[in-house]
Design a protein around this motif. Structure first.
Motif, PDB file in Angstrom:
ATOM      1  N   ASP A 158       0.802  -1.213   0.000  1.00  0.00           N
ATOM      2  CA  ASP A 158       0.000   0.000   0.000  1.00  0.00           C
ATOM      3  C   ASP A 158       0.849   1.284   0.000  1.00  0.00           C
ATOM      4  OD1 ASP A 158      -2.486   1.139  -0.226  1.00  0.00           O
ATOM      5  OD2 ASP A 158      -2.747   1.385   1.945  1.00  0.00           O
ATOM      6  N   LEU A 159       1.893   1.258  -0.790  1.00  0.00           N
ATOM      7  CA  LEU A 159       2.781   2.421  -0.855  1.00  0.00           C
ATOM      8  C   LEU A 159       2.625   3.187  -2.168  1.00  0.00           C
ATOM      9  CD1 LEU A 159       6.052   0.698   0.477  1.00  0.00           C
ATOM     10  CD2 LEU A 159       4.744   2.477   1.652  1.00  0.00           C
ATOM     11  N   THR A 160       1.774   2.669  -3.063  1.00  0.00           N
ATOM     12  CA  THR A 160       1.715   3.242  -4.406  1.00  0.00           C
ATOM     13  C   THR A 160       1.443   4.738  -4.396  1.00  0.00           C
ATOM     14  OG1 THR A 160       0.961   1.111  -5.203  1.00  0.00           O
ATOM     15  CG2 THR A 160       0.664   2.975  -6.686  1.00  0.00           C
ATOM     16  N   GLU A 161       0.468   5.133  -3.576  1.00  0.00           N
ATOM     17  CA  GLU A 161       0.104   6.557  -3.602  1.00  0.00           C
ATOM     18  C   GLU A 161       1.207   7.466  -3.117  1.00  0.00           C
ATOM     19  OE1 GLU A 161      -3.624   7.720  -1.910  1.00  0.00           O
ATOM     20  OE2 GLU A 161      -4.621   6.210  -3.195  1.00  0.00           O
ATOM     21  N   LYS A 162       1.960   6.963  -2.156  1.00  0.00           N
ATOM     22  CA  LYS A 162       2.993   7.855  -1.629  1.00  0.00           C
ATOM     23  C   LYS A 162       4.393   7.510  -2.116  1.00  0.00           C
ATOM     24  CE  LYS A 162       3.328   5.532   2.865  1.00  0.00           C
ATOM     25  NZ  LYS A 162       3.359   5.731   4.301  1.00  0.00           N
ATOM     26  N   ARG A 163       4.467   6.753  -3.202  1.00  0.00           N
ATOM     27  CA  ARG A 163       5.777   6.263  -3.626  1.00  0.00           C
ATOM     28  C   ARG A 163       6.784   7.378  -3.890  1.00  0.00           C
ATOM     29  NH1 ARG A 163       4.426   2.660  -8.628  1.00  0.00           N
ATOM     30  NH2 ARG A 163       6.676   2.328  -8.708  1.00  0.00           N
ATOM     31  N   HIS A 164       6.288   8.540  -4.335  1.00  0.00           N
ATOM     32  CA  HIS A 164       7.241   9.626  -4.630  1.00  0.00           C
ATOM     33  C   HIS A 164       7.387  10.627  -3.491  1.00  0.00           C
ATOM     34  CE1 HIS A 164       7.876   8.000  -8.535  1.00  0.00           C
ATOM     35  NE2 HIS A 164       6.594   8.117  -8.865  1.00  0.00           N
ATOM     36  N   ASN A 165       6.738  10.338  -2.348  1.00  0.00           N
ATOM     37  CA  ASN A 165       6.936  11.221  -1.192  1.00  0.00           C
ATOM     38  C   ASN A 165       8.382  11.139  -0.729  1.00  0.00           C
ATOM     39  OD1 ASN A 165       4.234  11.527  -1.407  1.00  0.00           O
ATOM     40  ND2 ASN A 165       3.726  10.876   0.694  1.00  0.00           N
ATOM     41  N   VAL A 166       8.859  12.261  -0.197  1.00  0.00           N
ATOM     42  CA  VAL A 166      10.249  12.297   0.253  1.00  0.00           C
ATOM     43  C   VAL A 166      10.339  11.857   1.715  1.00  0.00           C
ATOM     44  CG1 VAL A 166      12.261  13.777   0.606  1.00  0.00           C
ATOM     45  CG2 VAL A 166      10.790  14.107  -1.408  1.00  0.00           C
ATOM     46  N   ILE A 167      11.304  10.994   1.981  1.00  0.00           N
ATOM     47  CA  ILE A 167      11.508  10.528   3.362  1.00  0.00           C
ATOM     48  C   ILE A 167      12.967  10.710   3.782  1.00  0.00           C
ATOM     49  CG2 ILE A 167       9.665   8.810   3.489  1.00  0.00           C
ATOM     50  CD1 ILE A 167      11.730   6.661   2.692  1.00  0.00           C
ATOM     51  N   SER A 168      13.148  10.905   5.073  1.00  0.00           N
ATOM     52  CA  SER A 168      14.490  10.819   5.650  1.00  0.00           C
ATOM     53  C   SER A 168      14.511   9.611   6.551  1.00  0.00           C
ATOM     54  CB  SER A 168      14.805  12.066   6.475  1.00  0.00           C
ATOM     55  OG  SER A 168      15.225  13.084   5.613  1.00  0.00           O
ATOM     56  N   VAL A 169      15.603   8.892   6.520  1.00  0.00           N
ATOM     57  CA  VAL A 169      15.726   7.721   7.375  1.00  0.00           C
ATOM     58  C   VAL A 169      16.872   7.991   8.330  1.00  0.00           C
ATOM     59  CG1 VAL A 169      16.149   5.245   7.447  1.00  0.00           C
ATOM     60  CG2 VAL A 169      14.870   6.235   5.532  1.00  0.00           C
ATOM     61  N   LYS A 170      16.594   7.818   9.613  1.00  0.00           N
ATOM     62  CA  LYS A 170      17.651   8.037  10.601  1.00  0.00           C
ATOM     63  C   LYS A 170      17.874   6.763  11.385  1.00  0.00           C
ATOM     64  CE  LYS A 170      16.329  12.791  11.262  1.00  0.00           C
ATOM     65  NZ  LYS A 170      15.794  13.805  12.144  1.00  0.00           N
ATOM     66  N   ALA A 171      19.131   6.528  11.729  1.00  0.00           N
ATOM     67  CA  ALA A 171      19.437   5.401  12.590  1.00  0.00           C
ATOM     68  C   ALA A 171      19.064   5.807  14.001  1.00  0.00           C
ATOM     69  CB  ALA A 171      20.911   5.075  12.505  1.00  0.00           C
ATOM     70  N   LEU A 172      18.317   4.948  14.698  1.00  0.00           N
ATOM     71  CA  LEU A 172      17.909   5.274  16.056  1.00  0.00           C
ATOM     72  C   LEU A 172      18.978   4.904  17.068  1.00  0.00           C
ATOM     73  CD1 LEU A 172      14.181   4.217  15.840  1.00  0.00           C
ATOM     74  CD2 LEU A 172      15.116   6.529  15.989  1.00  0.00           C
ATOM     75  N   GLU A 173      19.986   4.201  16.597  1.00  0.00           N
ATOM     76  CA  GLU A 173      21.099   3.935  17.500  1.00  0.00           C
ATOM     77  C   GLU A 173      22.396   4.102  16.743  1.00  0.00           C
ATOM     78  OE1 GLU A 173      21.723  -0.324  18.136  1.00  0.00           O
ATOM     79  OE2 GLU A 173      19.531  -0.324  18.156  1.00  0.00           O
ATOM     80  N   PRO A 174      23.431   4.486  17.484  1.00  0.00           N
ATOM     81  CA  PRO A 174      24.647   4.931  16.813  1.00  0.00           C
ATOM     82  C   PRO A 174      25.369   3.846  16.046  1.00  0.00           C
ATOM     83  CG  PRO A 174      24.936   4.901  19.205  1.00  0.00           C
ATOM     84  CD  PRO A 174      23.496   4.664  18.939  1.00  0.00           C
ATOM     85  N   THR A 175      25.108   2.565  16.317  1.00  0.00           N
ATOM     86  CA  THR A 175      25.872   1.547  15.606  1.00  0.00           C
ATOM     87  C   THR A 175      25.198   1.103  14.310  1.00  0.00           C
ATOM     88  OG1 THR A 175      24.815  -0.170  16.897  1.00  0.00           O
ATOM     89  CG2 THR A 175      26.933   0.644  17.703  1.00  0.00           C
ATOM     90  N   ALA A 176      24.013   1.601  14.040  1.00  0.00           N
ATOM     91  CA  ALA A 176      23.321   1.168  12.819  1.00  0.00           C
ATOM     92  C   ALA A 176      23.660   2.102  11.665  1.00  0.00           C
ATOM     93  CB  ALA A 176      21.824   1.161  13.058  1.00  0.00           C
TER      94      ALA A 176
END
Ligand code: FAD
Length: 690
Positions: A332-350
């Protein structure tokens, strides 16, 4: 005498060159995490990462490190799966670590209330993976020097070990076996068995699953861990950036790193930084309709990339649009496929495995291995996010029942989106967090190809010979298709303005992010290999390469023909080639004739067509027929090279060569096998198999 400035500059350049050579470019920042920049932006992590694992453990509060030695990504994937499982089931504070990112001399200072896991793939002829070379040399060295002087040196170290290998190779799982031996010798304490997965038998995943449960039980007992109800604890946060659109310059649409985003890509080009190379030429080598074999010439003249005859080229593929759409649709991602996202690591080793900000579409298309086989473990994990109870039960069953999984998923070659669709009977999976997909779907891997041109003849144009992966699967409507080879096929069709391109091929985003690959470009890098002609061309060579296994031998023969033209003394070259039918898949048939014209009687091509006669004939049969001649050549110190199918052909050839030696030298087979082993150890018998 004094050195003048010019001398010093010249010396300096030579020294730098030498350092670069011996360090495989490591001093040049080649091994730096390509995503460090994006992580820096995203996670606010300090620059100047430590190589001190103890410091790292302390500052991040971890008690379980999972080191991986990985070449194609599987070991890395297993490491991160163990990290997640350790955390969710036992509350361990886990971190995954690339072996090349740390020093090892303080392994002895890791306190005994912590555990270190080693997930180690064996590569090629029993070698460590590129990222594990230094560790391997250190730990298996004569007397590894540690920071403290404990007796035994690693008496405090608790470890767990699993190896990824292939039993068709001589040195099966030698990496984990040797490391395990070395650790034991140094007094470290292993928890559970040292597991071994076998890719040759196709049981890697099942071997891993079967190994890890008893290992967890042993570890829980040793460390006094309580198992808890597994909870999903995301490692990444995914934030939609409503203020950005995909047109904004800072948004990654599939560009592999910042230089590519800014249009200033420059070398060194390597596994973290591909060169976007023009395809100079592409042709079809087969003379049949339903199978394809591509010959491509990749132009690297615009880069500082170089190669040597026998090296490999890596192709960075893009996922087919059809599969990207299927994935978007079921999640169910089709509608938002071109939305912009930022991904952050929630812990420093990832590490976030791709640069951001980006879009869902770009992540799925360029960075996730969405077509590959799925793991049962992942299905169990996804059950919690099923759209209804029935789908949840189905997923749980698929995850826990090996035979049911085999019958419903494995034999149909289903990928993750297809499994989800079948399991939920088409209902959309609206609750799956995108973070779990980032964590669990492997990073899209480059595919390697044995370079089929000689660097002496064409140093700046790299040839590829690739058979297009397409298999009819009984009970499935569409055929299964390989990702990279169908991408290459699509590029070829585009280059030729094909009026009837494969419908599947059309869906590839051939022009790349922001049309940066337009004009038929493909992202590549070169991997150096040890598969090399003898430095003395007068030595005879025996080349055995059926099917696309002939790729590096086209390069070898091309090179020897050139050497002969240059007036060098070139020894006998005998090439064993096999395919189905002379009229269908006899690749480079005309070219061999040209080389024959140059090399004369010093070049001989021996063919085996398996389907042209009443009986199936393969290269090993032809070898046997020529037994006496092969033995004579070997007595003259001929080199043997085998390339292609690892599972059957290479093994058969190995056995045949042993038999030939036994028969012609009147020695027992065991003695002959010993000789073959020694030839391998002396590089007189080399393999390039996959
Ligand atoms: P992929 O999509 O990677 O699929 C490959 C295989 O994985 C499939 O055939 C199938 O068995 C399995 N698979 C994938 N997805 C699924 C699924 N969902 N379910 C079940 N099974 C699945 N190839 C050449 O043609 N020429 C060469 O010269 C050559 N040289 C190589 C040299 C080296 C050192 C190595 C390691 C490999 C070489 N290969 C060569 C193989 C090549 O790297 C690729 O593996 C091959 O082209 C297939 O890539 P693909 O992306 O098209 O297929």
């Amino acid at each position: 005498a004094e050195l003048d400035t010019l001398d010093i500059i010249v010396l300096g350049v030579i020294l730098l060159g030498t350092v670069a050579y011996f360090t495989k470019g490591k001093l040049w920042g080649v091994t730096k995490d390509p995503y460090a920049n994006s992580l820096l932006n995203a996670g606010g992590i300090k620059a100047g990462k430590t190589r001190n694992i103890i410091e790292k453990l302390e500052e991040s509060g971890k008690n379980c490190i999972i080191f991986y030695g990985s070449q194609t990504g599987t070991a890395e994937d297993y490491a991160s799966r163990l990290a997640k499982e350790g955390k969710s089931r036992f509350g361990l504070e886990t971190m995954v670590a690339d072996l090349e990112d740390y020093d090892y001399d303080n392994l002895d200072a890791i306190p005994s209330d912590k555990v270190v896991m080693f997930i180690l793939a064996t590569y090629g002829e029993g070698e460590p993976t590129d990222n594990a070379v230094d560790f391997y040399e250190f730990i298996t060295g004569d007397e590894p020097q540690f920071s403290e002087s404990n007796d035994p040196p690693l008496g405090n170290l608790n470890y767990v070990a699993f190896g990824l290998g292939n039993n068709t190779y001589e040195h099966y799982n030698s990496m984990v076996r040797n490391v395990n031996k070395a650790l034991e010798k140094l007094g470290a304490h292993r928890i559970g068995d040292a597991g071994e997965g076998d890719d040759g038998a196709g049981t890697m995943e099942e071997d891993f699953l079967a190994w890890k449960d008893p290992m967890w039980a042993a570890l829980a007992e040793k460390m006094g861990l309580e198992e808890r109800e597994a909870v999903y604890d995301p490692i990444f946060s995914v934030v939609e950036r409503d203020e950005l659109t995909k047109e904004d310059h800072e948004v990654y649409l599939g560009e592999p790193n910042k230089m590519h985003l800014e249009g200033s890509a420059k070398g060194p080009f390597n596994a973290h930084n591909p060169y976007i190379a023009p395809i100079a030429e592409s042709t079809e080598l087969f003379a049949v309709k339903d199978r394809n074999c591509l010959h491509m010439e990749v132009d690297v003249s615009g880069s500082n990339l170089s190669y040597q005859t026998g090296d490999h080229i890596a192709i960075w593929p893009t996922n087919p649009g059809e599969e990207v759409d299927r994935f978007m649709d079921i999640l169910d991602l089709t509608e938002k496929r071109h939305n912009v996202i930022s991904v952050k690591a929630l812990e420093p080793t990832a590490k976030v495995p791709f640069p951001t900000p980006t879009t869902y579409d770009a992540v799925v298309r360029y960075h996730m291995e969405i077509c590959s086989p799925v793991s049962r473990q992942f299905l169990s994990q996804l059950a919690a996010f099923a759209p209804d109870e029935e789908s949840k039960a189905e997923m749980t069953r698929l995850g826990s029942d090996k035979d049911y999984f085999h019958e419903k998923v494995a034999i149909h070659h289903l990928n993750i989106a297809r499994v989800l669709k079948v399991a939920s009977k088409g209902k959309k999976w609206t609750n799956v967090p995108f973070s779990i997909l980032i964590e669990s779907v492997t990073k899209l891997q480059p595919r390697y190809y044995s370079i089929s041109s000689s660097s002496l003849v064409q140093p700046k144009k790299i040839s590829i010979t690739a058979v297009v992966e397409k298999q009819e699967i009984p009970g499935r409507e569409d055929p299964f298709r390989g990702v990279a080879t169908n991408y290459l096929l699509a590029l070829k069709q585009k280059q030729h303005g094909d009026p009837n391109p494969e419908p599947f091929g059309v869906s590839y985003e051939i022009t790349g992010p922001r049309n940066k690959y337009d004009g038929i470009h493909v992202p590549v890098h070169v991997r150096h290999s040890n598969f090399k002609l003898p430095s003395d061309p007068s030595k005879p060579v025996i080349l055995i390469g059926p099917g696309t296994g002939v790729a590096p031998f086209r390069a070898f023969v091309q090179e020897r023909a050139k050497q002969a033209e240059n007036g060098e003394n070139v020894g006998k070259t005998i090439l064993f080639f096999g395919c189905r039918r002379k009229s269908e898949d006899f690749i480079y048939e005309k070219e061999w004739e040209q080389y024959k014209n140059i090399l004369g009687d010093n070049f001989e091509l021996v063919t085996a067509f398996s389907r042209d006669g009443p009986k199936k004939v393969y290269v090993q049969h032809r070898l046997q027929e020529r037994g006496k001649e092969i033995n004579d050549l070997l007595e003259k110190k001929a080199y043997i090279y085998v390339c292609g199918d690892a599972a059957n052909m290479a093994r058969e050839v190995n056995a045949t060569i042993g038999r030939i030696l036994a028969q012609n030298r009147g020695i027992p087979e065991t003695k002959a096998e010993e000789i073959v082993k020694n030839m391998r150890a002396a590089n007189q018998y080399q393999e390039d198999v996959w």
